[in-house]
Design a protein around this motif. Structure first.
Motif, PDB file in Angstrom:
ATOM      1  N   GLN A 162      -5.931  -3.830  10.647  1.00 36.17           N
ATOM      2  CA  GLN A 162      -6.750  -3.156  11.648  1.00 36.17           C
ATOM      3  C   GLN A 162      -6.066  -1.901  12.175  1.00 36.17           C
ATOM      4  OE1 GLN A 162     -10.036  -3.874  12.716  1.00 36.17           O
ATOM      5  NE2 GLN A 162      -9.672  -1.772  13.355  1.00 36.17           N
ATOM      6  N   LEU A 163      -4.766  -1.987  12.453  1.00 33.51           N
ATOM      7  CA  LEU A 163      -4.046  -0.820  12.938  1.00 33.51           C
ATOM      8  C   LEU A 163      -4.001   0.266  11.865  1.00 33.51           C
ATOM      9  CD1 LEU A 163      -2.478   0.771  14.993  1.00 33.51           C
ATOM     10  CD2 LEU A 163      -0.435  -0.590  14.407  1.00 33.51           C
ATOM     11  N   ALA A 164      -3.827  -0.116  10.617  1.00 32.21           N
ATOM     12  CA  ALA A 164      -3.836   0.864   9.526  1.00 32.21           C
ATOM     13  C   ALA A 164      -5.166   1.611   9.493  1.00 32.21           C
ATOM     14  CB  ALA A 164      -3.559   0.179   8.193  1.00 32.21           C
ATOM     15  N   PHE A 165      -6.270   0.880   9.643  1.00 34.57           N
ATOM     16  CA  PHE A 165      -7.582   1.523   9.674  1.00 34.57           C
ATOM     17  C   PHE A 165      -7.730   2.423  10.898  1.00 34.57           C
ATOM     18  CE2 PHE A 165      -8.994  -1.701   6.556  1.00 34.57           C
ATOM     19  CZ  PHE A 165      -9.646  -0.863   5.666  1.00 34.57           C
ATOM     20  N   ASP A 166      -7.212   1.982  12.034  1.00 38.53           N
ATOM     21  CA  ASP A 166      -7.282   2.796  13.253  1.00 38.53           C
ATOM     22  C   ASP A 166      -6.501   4.101  13.086  1.00 38.53           C
ATOM     23  OD1 ASP A 166      -8.786   0.789  14.424  1.00 38.53           O
ATOM     24  OD2 ASP A 166      -7.135  -0.001  15.639  1.00 38.53           O
ATOM     25  N   ILE A 167      -5.301   4.010  12.537  1.00 37.08           N
ATOM     26  CA  ILE A 167      -4.490   5.211  12.315  1.00 37.08           C
ATOM     27  C   ILE A 167      -5.202   6.153  11.354  1.00 37.08           C
ATOM     28  CG2 ILE A 167      -2.338   6.086  11.314  1.00 37.08           C
ATOM     29  CD1 ILE A 167      -0.994   3.467  12.352  1.00 37.08           C
ATOM     30  N   ALA A 168      -5.725   5.604  10.276  1.00 35.97           N
ATOM     31  CA  ALA A 168      -6.442   6.429   9.302  1.00 35.97           C
ATOM     32  C   ALA A 168      -7.632   7.133   9.947  1.00 35.97           C
ATOM     33  CB  ALA A 168      -6.903   5.568   8.124  1.00 35.97           C
ATOM     34  N   ALA A 169      -8.368   6.421  10.779  1.00 38.51           N
ATOM     35  CA  ALA A 169      -9.538   7.017  11.438  1.00 38.51           C
ATOM     36  C   ALA A 169      -9.123   8.166  12.354  1.00 38.51           C
ATOM     37  CB  ALA A 169     -10.301   5.947  12.222  1.00 38.51           C
ATOM     38  N   VAL A 170      -8.082   7.957  13.143  1.00 38.39           N
ATOM     39  CA  VAL A 170      -7.615   9.003  14.060  1.00 38.39           C
ATOM     40  C   VAL A 170      -7.133  10.222  13.272  1.00 38.39           C
ATOM     41  CG1 VAL A 170      -5.846   9.606  15.760  1.00 38.39           C
ATOM     42  CG2 VAL A 170      -7.039   7.415  15.931  1.00 38.39           C
ATOM     43  N   LEU A 171      -6.483   9.988  12.135  1.00 38.13           N
ATOM     44  CA  LEU A 171      -5.938  11.091  11.346  1.00 38.13           C
ATOM     45  C   LEU A 171      -6.950  11.662  10.350  1.00 38.13           C
ATOM     46  CD1 LEU A 171      -2.329   9.744  10.721  1.00 38.13           C
ATOM     47  CD2 LEU A 171      -3.092  11.433  12.407  1.00 38.13           C
ATOM     48  N   GLY A 172      -8.151  11.102  10.326  1.00 41.36           N
ATOM     49  CA  GLY A 172      -9.203  11.632   9.466  1.00 41.36           C
ATOM     50  C   GLY A 172      -8.952  11.429   7.985  1.00 41.36           C
ATOM     51  N   THR A 173      -8.399  10.278   7.642  1.00 45.57           N
ATOM     52  CA  THR A 173      -8.090   9.988   6.247  1.00 45.57           C
ATOM     53  C   THR A 173      -8.405   8.531   5.945  1.00 45.57           C
ATOM     54  OG1 THR A 173      -6.400  10.285   4.531  1.00 45.57           O
ATOM     55  CG2 THR A 173      -5.639   9.435   6.673  1.00 45.57           C
ATOM     56  N   THR A 174      -7.946   8.052   4.819  1.00 47.99           N
ATOM     57  CA  THR A 174      -8.167   6.653   4.444  1.00 47.99           C
ATOM     58  C   THR A 174      -6.843   5.907   4.430  1.00 47.99           C
ATOM     59  OG1 THR A 174      -7.841   7.049   2.075  1.00 47.99           O
ATOM     60  CG2 THR A 174     -10.096   7.333   2.943  1.00 47.99           C
ATOM     61  N   VAL A 175      -6.919   4.602   4.483  1.00 45.00           N
ATOM     62  CA  VAL A 175      -5.718   3.775   4.406  1.00 45.00           C
ATOM     63  C   VAL A 175      -5.004   4.032   3.074  1.00 45.00           C
ATOM     64  CG1 VAL A 175      -4.871   1.389   4.289  1.00 45.00           C
ATOM     65  CG2 VAL A 175      -6.596   2.016   5.981  1.00 45.00           C
ATOM     66  N   ASN A 176      -5.769   4.188   2.002  1.00 45.29           N
ATOM     67  CA  ASN A 176      -5.153   4.454   0.698  1.00 45.29           C
ATOM     68  C   ASN A 176      -4.346   5.741   0.693  1.00 45.29           C
ATOM     69  OD1 ASN A 176      -6.156   2.160  -0.464  1.00 45.29           O
ATOM     70  ND2 ASN A 176      -7.854   3.172  -1.493  1.00 45.29           N
ATOM     71  N   GLU A 177      -4.772   6.735   1.457  1.00 45.96           N
ATOM     72  CA  GLU A 177      -4.051   7.994   1.522  1.00 45.96           C
ATOM     73  C   GLU A 177      -2.821   7.915   2.424  1.00 45.96           C
ATOM     74  OE1 GLU A 177      -4.599  10.805  -0.255  1.00 45.96           O
ATOM     75  OE2 GLU A 177      -6.164   9.705  -1.311  1.00 45.96           O
ATOM     76  N   LEU A 178      -2.809   6.967   3.350  1.00 42.49           N
ATOM     77  CA  LEU A 178      -1.686   6.839   4.283  1.00 42.49           C
ATOM     78  C   LEU A 178      -0.464   6.185   3.670  1.00 42.49           C
ATOM     79  CD1 LEU A 178      -3.207   5.595   7.663  1.00 42.49           C
ATOM     80  CD2 LEU A 178      -2.365   7.874   7.125  1.00 42.49           C
ATOM     81  N   PHE A 179      -0.688   5.199   2.807  1.00 42.78           N
ATOM     82  CA  PHE A 179       0.411   4.345   2.353  1.00 42.78           C
ATOM     83  C   PHE A 179       0.673   4.464   0.866  1.00 42.78           C
ATOM     84  CE2 PHE A 179      -1.255   2.550   6.205  1.00 42.78           C
ATOM     85  CZ  PHE A 179      -0.103   2.340   6.939  1.00 42.78           C
ATOM     86  N   ILE A 180       1.939   4.316   0.503  1.00 40.45           N
ATOM     87  CA  ILE A 180       2.389   4.330  -0.880  1.00 40.45           C
ATOM     88  C   ILE A 180       3.043   2.986  -1.165  1.00 40.45           C
ATOM     89  CG2 ILE A 180       3.921   5.469  -2.538  1.00 40.45           C
ATOM     90  CD1 ILE A 180       3.937   7.717  -0.180  1.00 40.45           C
ATOM     91  N   ASN A 181       2.530   2.291  -2.146  1.00 35.19           N
ATOM     92  CA  ASN A 181       3.100   0.993  -2.505  1.00 35.19           C
ATOM     93  C   ASN A 181       4.338   1.205  -3.341  1.00 35.19           C
ATOM     94  OD1 ASN A 181       3.677  -1.602  -3.222  1.00 35.19           O
ATOM     95  ND2 ASN A 181       1.645  -2.081  -3.964  1.00 35.19           N
ATOM     96  N   ASP A 182       5.479   0.789  -2.828  1.00 34.84           N
ATOM     97  CA  ASP A 182       6.760   0.935  -3.540  1.00 34.84           C
ATOM     98  C   ASP A 182       7.057  -0.248  -4.450  1.00 34.84           C
ATOM     99  OD1 ASP A 182       7.447   3.377  -2.549  1.00 34.84           O
ATOM    100  OD2 ASP A 182       8.743   2.591  -0.981  1.00 34.84           O
ATOM    101  N   SER A 183       6.116  -1.141  -4.570  1.00 34.39           N
ATOM    102  CA  SER A 183       6.348  -2.351  -5.356  1.00 34.39           C
ATOM    103  C   SER A 183       6.789  -1.991  -6.769  1.00 34.39           C
ATOM    104  CB  SER A 183       5.059  -3.183  -5.410  1.00 34.39           C
ATOM    105  OG  SER A 183       5.264  -4.301  -6.236  1.00 34.39           O
ATOM    106  N   SER A 184       7.843  -2.626  -7.203  1.00 33.30           N
ATOM    107  CA  SER A 184       8.333  -2.363  -8.551  1.00 33.30           C
ATOM    108  C   SER A 184       7.661  -3.285  -9.567  1.00 33.30           C
ATOM    109  CB  SER A 184       9.847  -2.543  -8.604  1.00 33.30           C
ATOM    110  OG  SER A 184      10.196  -3.867  -8.244  1.00 33.30           O
ATOM    111  N   HIS A 185       6.732  -4.097  -9.097  1.00 35.70           N
ATOM    112  CA  HIS A 185       6.012  -4.999  -9.991  1.00 35.70           C
ATOM    113  C   HIS A 185       5.011  -4.222 -10.811  1.00 35.70           C
ATOM    114  CE1 HIS A 185       7.041  -7.728  -6.497  1.00 35.70           C
ATOM    115  NE2 HIS A 185       7.773  -8.154  -7.503  1.00 35.70           N
ATOM    116  N   THR A 186       4.989  -4.492 -12.085  1.00 41.96           N
ATOM    117  CA  THR A 186       4.013  -3.857 -12.961  1.00 41.96           C
ATOM    118  C   THR A 186       3.198  -4.919 -13.633  1.00 41.96           C
ATOM    119  OG1 THR A 186       5.602  -3.802 -14.780  1.00 41.96           O
ATOM    120  CG2 THR A 186       5.445  -1.830 -13.407  1.00 41.96           C
ATOM    121  N   LYS A 187       1.964  -4.571 -13.924  1.00 40.73           N
ATOM    122  CA  LYS A 187       1.103  -5.513 -14.623  1.00 40.73           C
ATOM    123  C   LYS A 187       1.480  -5.513 -16.089  1.00 40.73           C
ATOM    124  CE  LYS A 187      -2.797  -5.202 -11.517  1.00 40.73           C
ATOM    125  NZ  LYS A 187      -4.208  -4.912 -11.381  1.00 40.73           N
ATOM    126  N   GLY A 188       1.304  -6.674 -16.692  1.00 36.63           N
ATOM    127  CA  GLY A 188       1.536  -6.680 -18.130  1.00 36.63           C
ATOM    128  C   GLY A 188       2.315  -7.830 -18.510  1.00 36.63           C
TER     129      GLY A 188
END
Length: 69
Positions: free
Chosen positions: A43-69
């Motif tokens: 919810q906070l991620a969505f609130d921040i995105a709304a205030v900043l005029g962007t999307t949650v996907n644009e706010l965060f970068i997944n650093d997970s080193s897990h890869t599919k496969g």
């Protein structure tokens, strides 16, 4: 998980305090999120995105080193 909140907040000419007020959290919470010391709730991620005029996907970068496969 890294994020672009600081850059987007500064581009919007908002202080941590102002973003915090608009999202109904403390300035310390915004600071901790910007410094990758705290992952916000969905919810906070969505609130921040709304205030900043962007999307949650644009706010965060997944650093997970897990890869599919």
């Amino acid at each position: 998980m890294r994020n672009h909140i600081r850059e987007l907040r500064k581009s919007a000419k908002l202080s941590q305090e102002e973003l915090a007020k608009r999202c109904r959290v403390s300035r310390q919470t915004i600071n901790a999120i910007e410094n990758d010391k705290y992952d916000p709730t969905l919810q906070l991620a969505f609130d921040i995105a709304a205030v900043l005029g962007t999307t949650v996907n644009e706010l965060f970068i997944n650093d997970s080193s897990h890869t599919k496969g």
